[in-house]
Scaffold this motif. Structure first.
Motif, short mmCIF file in Angstrom:
data_model
loop_
_atom_site.label_atom_id
_atom_site.label_comp_id
_atom_site.label_asym_id
_atom_site.label_seq_id
_atom_site.Cartn_x
_atom_site.Cartn_y
_atom_site.Cartn_z
N ILE A 172 0.91 -1.18 -0.07
CA ILE A 172 -0.14 -0.04 -0.03
C ILE A 172 0.83 1.29 0.15
O ILE A 172 0.72 2.12 -0.51
N HIS A 173 1.84 1.09 0.79
CA HIS A 173 2.77 2.40 0.89
C HIS A 173 4.48 1.44 1.01
O HIS A 173 4.28 0.67 1.75
N ALA A 174 5.33 2.13 0.57
CA ALA A 174 6.80 1.88 0.75
C ALA A 174 7.68 2.63 0.45
O ALA A 174 7.47 3.43 -0.58
N PHE A 175 8.37 2.95 1.62
CA PHE A 175 9.48 4.35 1.58
C PHE A 175 10.96 4.01 2.25
O PHE A 175 10.74 3.22 2.98
N ASP A 176 11.71 4.48 1.61
CA ASP A 176 13.11 4.55 2.24
C ASP A 176 13.25 5.78 2.73
O ASP A 176 13.06 6.66 2.25
N VAL A 177 13.79 5.73 4.04
CA VAL A 177 13.86 6.82 4.79
C VAL A 177 15.14 6.93 5.35
O VAL A 177 15.66 6.12 6.02
N SER A 178 15.95 8.06 4.92
CA SER A 178 17.36 8.28 5.57
C SER A 178 17.44 8.78 6.82
O SER A 178 16.36 9.00 7.56
N ALA A 213 12.47 11.04 2.73
CA ALA A 213 11.93 9.70 2.43
C ALA A 213 11.77 9.69 0.81
O ALA A 213 11.53 10.84 0.13
N SER A 214 11.88 8.70 0.34
CA SER A 214 11.56 8.21 -1.10
C SER A 214 11.07 6.91 -1.25
O SER A 214 11.08 6.06 -0.55
N ALA A 215 9.99 7.18 -2.31
CA ALA A 215 9.02 5.97 -2.41
C ALA A 215 9.93 4.77 -3.16
O ALA A 215 10.88 5.08 -3.70
N VAL A 216 9.27 3.60 -2.64
CA VAL A 216 10.12 2.33 -3.01
C VAL A 216 9.00 1.66 -3.98
O VAL A 216 7.86 1.37 -3.67
N VAL A 228 -2.28 6.51 9.43
CA VAL A 228 -1.21 5.89 8.50
C VAL A 228 -1.16 6.58 7.24
O VAL A 228 -0.06 7.10 6.60
N ALA A 229 -2.26 6.80 6.80
CA ALA A 229 -2.44 7.68 5.30
C ALA A 229 -1.76 9.03 5.44
O ALA A 229 -1.23 9.39 4.48
N GLU A 230 -1.85 9.89 6.56
CA GLU A 230 -1.24 11.06 6.78
C GLU A 230 0.17 10.81 6.75
O GLU A 230 0.83 11.83 6.15
N ILE A 231 0.90 9.95 7.47
CA ILE A 231 2.09 9.64 7.54
C ILE A 231 2.60 9.37 6.15
O ILE A 231 3.82 10.04 5.82
N ALA A 232 1.99 8.66 5.29
CA ALA A 232 2.37 8.30 3.99
C ALA A 232 2.44 9.64 3.23
O ALA A 232 3.28 9.70 2.38
N GLU A 233 1.52 10.35 3.36
CA GLU A 233 1.24 11.49 2.45
C GLU A 233 2.55 12.38 2.84
O GLU A 233 2.82 13.07 1.88
N ARG A 234 2.98 12.59 4.06
CA ARG A 234 4.03 13.46 4.51
C ARG A 234 5.56 12.84 3.81
O ARG A 234 6.51 13.25 3.21
N MET A 235 5.67 11.48 3.65
CA MET A 235 6.79 10.80 3.28
C MET A 235 6.68 11.04 1.63
O MET A 235 7.67 10.98 0.95
N SER A 236 5.61 10.82 0.99
CA SER A 236 5.33 11.27 -0.24
C SER A 236 5.94 12.78 -0.71
O SER A 236 6.48 12.82 -1.75
N GLY A 237 5.82 13.57 0.17
CA GLY A 237 6.38 14.73 -0.05
C GLY A 237 7.95 14.93 0.33
O GLY A 237 8.28 16.16 0.00
N GLY A 238 8.48 13.82 0.60
CA GLY A 238 9.94 14.08 0.95
C GLY A 238 10.49 13.90 2.33
O GLY A 238 11.67 14.06 2.47
N ALA A 239 9.42 14.13 3.23
CA ALA A 239 9.88 14.09 4.68
C ALA A 239 9.17 13.11 5.43
O ALA A 239 8.04 12.85 5.27
N GLY A 240 9.94 12.65 6.53
CA GLY A 240 9.28 11.62 7.29
C GLY A 240 9.93 11.30 8.66
O GLY A 240 11.01 11.98 8.79
N PRO A 241 9.39 10.61 9.44
CA PRO A 241 10.35 10.33 10.71
C PRO A 241 11.52 9.64 10.45
O PRO A 241 11.77 8.82 9.66
N ALA A 242 12.60 10.20 11.10
CA ALA A 242 13.98 9.94 10.67
C ALA A 242 14.37 8.45 11.10
O ALA A 242 15.28 7.72 10.57
N THR A 243 13.90 7.85 12.13
CA THR A 243 14.12 6.48 12.63
C THR A 243 12.92 5.88 12.77
O THR A 243 11.66 6.38 13.05
N PRO A 244 12.76 4.30 12.97
CA PRO A 244 11.86 3.53 13.16
C PRO A 244 10.92 3.86 14.51
O PRO A 244 9.75 3.96 14.69
N ALA A 245 11.90 4.16 15.52
CA ALA A 245 11.22 4.69 16.92
C ALA A 245 10.21 5.84 16.81
O ALA A 245 9.34 6.09 17.29
N GLU A 246 10.74 6.92 15.82
CA GLU A 246 9.84 8.04 15.69
C GLU A 246 8.88 7.79 14.78
O GLU A 246 7.70 8.31 14.95
#
Length: 319
Positions: A7-13, A18-21, A118-136
């Motif tokens: 449904i969503h897949a991102f690589d986050v530095s 964030a960048s879509a996978v 979940v959809a809102e976080i995915a939308e943020r990541m689609s814009g290029g920014a997201g939580p920097a760590t799995p914990a966040e």
């Protein structure tokens, strides 16, 4: 192996870029993490999760019936959380489950129905920014799920306030609405209470991927917000019980008043029925059988007897 369609897949530095996978078979970057959000209906999901983690994790993430819980496994953590159902034509108390497998480099989440958080976080990541760590990411999900519970709880409080105001005049007509509120309260508390305990535990214990101090502070604040919501639910439940007791008492008083009135009517007519029955027997020797004023006398006596009984009942406070 055929990879599932996420449904969503991102690589986050590690700085939150964030960048879509598009291909789950592609190797994730060394620094940062990958988040993959899957649908339980995807037939390829179980095998892929089992390959990325192990069958125990795959079985936990693919279960259709879950309750909030947390358990450490191998180098990661299995986490189950719930959120209110904000999908169209759905009841909020029909809560949606979110299943998570969290490691330092990979976060896998699964769901059966859409969650707005979940959809809102995915939308943020689609814009290029997201939580920097799995914990966040876990913190952001917990905060989003908790924030969307608050309006539902506020609506419940408003409903019970409205019922208490209306119950003064027509309590017996509000039993259906009160039953709906009580069912909603029970359904919500069933999941919110254990979820509160889980977040409180995560904020206190040094758990694998969530060991960062600032993350634990955030989780503690989220747990406090959730604890307040559970307290609100407890208050609504107690007020519902009190209101239900008041409705039962009001209904009992109405029934008692009706029974008292029927008893008084029966008590008034009982001697009158006996008297008329006695005078109506078909035997000789009845007094006044040939006297033209006997009927008027009997009627007057009956009225006097009825009036005397009514006076007596009023004096006793039964009327």
């Amino acid at each position: 192996m055929i990879a599932p369609t996420p449904i969503h897949a991102f690589d986050v530095s590690d700085v939150g870029v964030a960048s879509a996978v598009s291909d789950l078979q592609a190797v994730s970057p060394g620094r940062g993490y990958r988040w993959v959000h899957l649908d339980l209906a995807d037939v390829e999901a179980f095998a892929w999760i089992a390959e990325q983690a192990d069958p125990v994790v795959a079985d936990a993430l693919m279960r259709t019936d879950t309750r909030p819980r947390m358990s450490e496994h191998a180098d990661g953590m299995i986490l189950m959380m719930r959120g209110v159902n904000l999908n169209p034509n759905s009841d909020p108390e029909d809560m949606v489950s979110l299943r998570l497998w969290v490691t330092e480099g990979l976060v896998i989440t699964t769901r059966m129905r859409r969650l707005v958080a979940v959809a809102e976080i995915a939308e943020r990541m689609s814009g290029g920014a997201g939580p920097a760590t799995p914990a966040e990411l876990v913190c952001a999900l917990a905060q989003g799920l908790t924030a969307r519970m608050e309006p539902v709880l506020e609506a419940l409080v408003d409903e019970i306030d409205d019922l208490e105001e209306r119950s003064v005049d027509r309590a017996s007509r509000l039993r259906g609405e009160l039953a709906d509120i009580r069912r909603t309260t029970i359904a919500l508390r069933r999941y919110l209470a254990p979820q509160r305990d889980i977040l409180a535990r995560l904020s206190l214990e040094d758990v694998g991927p969530l060991h960062h101090p600032h993350v634990r502070v955030t989780l503690r604040e989220t747990a406090d917000r959730l604890a307040r919501l559970v307290e609100e639910l407890d208050m609504v439940r107690e007020r519902s019980s009190i209101l239900n007791d008041q409705m039962v008492d009001a209904r009992a008083e109405e029934m008692n008043a009706a029974m008292l009135l029927l008893s008084v009517v029966a008590a008034v007519f009982l001697p009158l029925g006996f008297l008329t029955g006695l005078l109506g027997i078909n035997v000789g020797g009845l007094p006044g059988a040939h006297w033209p004023y006997a009927f008027a006398l009997v009627c007057s006596a009956c009225l006097g007897l009825a009036g005397g009984l009514v006076w007596w009942f009023r004096r006793k406070g039964w009327l």
